[in-house]
Design a protein around this motif. Structure first.
Motif, short mmCIF file in Angstrom:
data_model
loop_
_atom_site.label_atom_id
_atom_site.label_comp_id
_atom_site.label_asym_id
_atom_site.label_seq_id
_atom_site.Cartn_x
_atom_site.Cartn_y
_atom_site.Cartn_z
N ASP A 7 30.98 34.98 41.29
CA ASP A 7 30.14 35.80 40.29
C ASP A 7 30.82 37.01 40.10
OD1 ASP A 7 28.16 37.34 39.01
OD2 ASP A 7 26.66 36.70 40.23
N ALA A 8 31.09 37.22 38.79
CA ALA A 8 31.84 38.54 38.45
C ALA A 8 31.02 39.68 38.49
CB ALA A 8 32.44 38.27 36.77
N HIS A 9 29.91 39.55 38.91
CA HIS A 9 28.85 40.84 38.92
C HIS A 9 28.61 40.91 40.52
CE1 HIS A 9 28.30 40.61 34.69
NE2 HIS A 9 28.02 39.41 34.68
N SER A 10 29.33 40.38 41.38
CA SER A 10 28.94 40.33 42.74
C SER A 10 29.55 41.83 43.17
CB SER A 10 29.79 39.42 43.62
OG SER A 10 29.49 38.16 43.29
N ALA A 11 29.12 42.37 44.36
CA ALA A 11 29.56 43.58 44.85
C ALA A 11 31.12 43.14 45.49
CB ALA A 11 28.70 43.67 46.31
N GLY A 12 31.88 44.10 45.12
CA GLY A 12 33.16 44.01 45.47
C GLY A 12 34.20 43.58 44.36
N VAL A 13 33.64 43.42 43.37
CA VAL A 13 34.57 42.91 42.39
C VAL A 13 34.54 44.07 41.08
CG1 VAL A 13 34.60 41.37 40.11
CG2 VAL A 13 33.70 40.57 42.18
N LEU A 14 35.80 44.50 40.69
CA LEU A 14 35.95 45.71 39.97
C LEU A 14 36.68 45.48 38.83
CD1 LEU A 14 35.72 46.97 43.16
CD2 LEU A 14 36.57 49.05 42.18
N THR A 15 36.14 45.54 37.64
CA THR A 15 36.59 45.17 36.32
C THR A 15 37.50 46.47 35.73
OG1 THR A 15 35.09 43.42 36.06
CG2 THR A 15 36.17 44.28 34.23
N GLY A 16 38.75 46.29 35.45
CA GLY A 16 39.51 47.46 34.72
C GLY A 16 38.94 47.49 33.26
N GLN A 17 39.92 48.53 32.68
CA GLN A 17 39.38 48.63 31.25
C GLN A 17 40.34 47.63 30.31
OE1 GLN A 17 37.15 50.82 29.54
NE2 GLN A 17 36.58 50.99 31.67
N PRO A 18 39.61 47.31 29.17
CA PRO A 18 40.58 46.34 28.44
C PRO A 18 41.92 46.88 28.03
CG PRO A 18 38.39 46.52 27.55
CD PRO A 18 38.56 47.63 28.70
N PHE A 19 42.84 45.83 28.20
CA PHE A 19 44.05 46.04 27.62
C PHE A 19 44.33 46.31 25.99
CE2 PHE A 19 45.39 43.55 31.65
CZ PHE A 19 45.68 44.72 32.38
N ALA A 20 45.19 47.24 25.82
CA ALA A 20 45.32 47.39 24.34
C ALA A 20 46.28 46.50 23.94
CB ALA A 20 46.00 48.77 23.95
#
Length: 384
Positions: free
Chosen positions: A192-205
């Motif tokens: 689950d991408a919204h789980s604790a411990g999942v950190l999403t970075g900023q979109p690449f250009a």
């Protein structure tokens, strides 16, 4: 050997083409770009779900269309031809082939029933998180680990170039559960991408396909239960190769559709545009270039259909898939370049939009395994 389509197959293609043109319309010259990716949009995603692209090859019992590889590729070919936005079609292909298909093939019954219907409808967005900052083509060197704990595993590590990453609800990822075993120690997980411990970075250009956002994904002591394992522990390499066979084959059908559209546009332009008192079509150098575009797409199409046939019949598809991906990706870049040259100064401007097809095509030489990797795969299959 049959080269025709049944009435059902042709109707499916025609309906998908019309639906894609309606959902992602192209603008006339003077309006917005003809072929340009924008930001990811949920409305467009839902439209792809409605026309069946998000679950084309998923079994019908889970909300998919239950199509084989050839019919799935043909669907993406139609959508790629009809859509003004290749980025969102690529996002759909990555979602389906690299995430939904591994879940459909290797997920537990509970995971399939919980996720697949919503993945097929477009309620959820999926992403494949395999590549790492220091492990691209060599997937045996993954640094991400899955450490056994009570009831499951703790994931730690960083994934890079995750297509759909910034908008994903579901992640299919791979980690080492036995570092000493190399690629035989990899395990696949659905997270689950919204789980604790999942950190999403900023979109690449990126150069192109901006409507398919990509980013880093970091796992910090992210707990995944035992039921989140796809297949069995240590089977991650097989899960990944299964998904890549589908992706390397069927995803690139969208580029066949784009090339068909480019050929149509090039022919129309050559007939309409006049220089030195003649239509461009009357100059042999122009007509030869358009014929080369047509030759490339038809050659790549035959290889791609051959690879689809191998998947559908259960034949080993590694060689056919590698050759198909290599031909389709190289043809897409070469023909988009020819289209820019045929349109001249207009082809270089974003107003005409032809240049966006070139920007979108370049990534095909890299993702799903670089062209060099495809040659290595083919060489091994040939016994070299």
């Amino acid at each position: 050997m049959e080269f025709g389509w049944t009435p059902v197959q042709q109707r499916r293609y025609d309906e998908a083409l019309a639906a894609a043109r309606a959902a992602f319309p192209r603008q006339d010259r003077g309006g917005n770009a003809w072929h340009e990716s924008g930001p990811f949009g949920k409305e467009g995603w839902q439209a792809l779900g409605a026309l069946g692209a998000l679950g084309a090859s998923v079994p019908t019992q889970y909300g998919g269309r239950g199509l084989g590889a050839l019919d799935t590729a043909r669907l993406f070919e139609a959508v790629g031809r009809g859509s003004a936005d290749s980025g969102v079609v690529f996002a759909a292909a990555a979602h389906l082939f690299a995430a939904a298909m591994p879940i459909a093939e290797f997920g537990s019954p509970a995971v399939r029933e919980r996720l697949l219907p919503r993945l097929c409808s477009g309620d959820l967005v999926a992403a494949n998180a395999m590549t790492e900052p220091e492990a691209g083509s060599d997937v045996s060197q993954l640094a991400t680990t899955a450490t056994r704990t009570e009831g499951g595993y703790l994931l730690n590590g960083t994934k890079s170039f995750v297509s759909n990453g910034p908008v994903a609800d579901v992640l299919v990822t791979y980690a080492s559960t036995d570092p000493a075993a190399g690629h035989l120690g990899l395990t696949a997980f659905v997270v689950d991408a919204h789980s604790a411990g999942v950190l999403t970075g900023q979109p690449f250009a990126k150069l192109g396909m901006t409507s398919c956002p990509a980013s880093q994904i970091e796992f910090r002591d992210c707990f995944v239960p035992d039921g989140a394992v796809l297949g069995a522990p240590g089977q991650g390499g097989a899960v990944f190769q299964h998904s890549m066979t589908w992706e390397r084959t069927c995803l690139f059908a969208l580029f066949l559709g784009v090339q068909d559209e480019l050929v149509d546009r090039a022919v129309a332009h050559a007939r309409r545009r006049r220089q030195f008192g003649k239509r461009l079509a009357e100059f042999q150098s122009v007509s030869d270039r358009i014929v080369d575009m047509k030759l490339r797409v038809e050659g790549a199409r035959l290889l791609l259909y051959r690879a689809c046939w191998a998947i559908d019949t259960g034949e080993r598809a590694v060689l056919a898939s590698a050759l198909s991906k290599l031909a389709a990706s190289q043809a897409a870049v070469a023909s988009a370049t020819d289209a820019v040259l045929l349109f001249g100064g207009r082809g270089y401007t974003r107003e005409e939009g032809v240049e966006a097809a070139l920007r979108d095509a370049v990534g095909g030489l890299i993702f799903s395994g670089t062209s060099d990797i495809q040659r290595q795969l083919a060489a091994v299959e040939l016994g070299l």
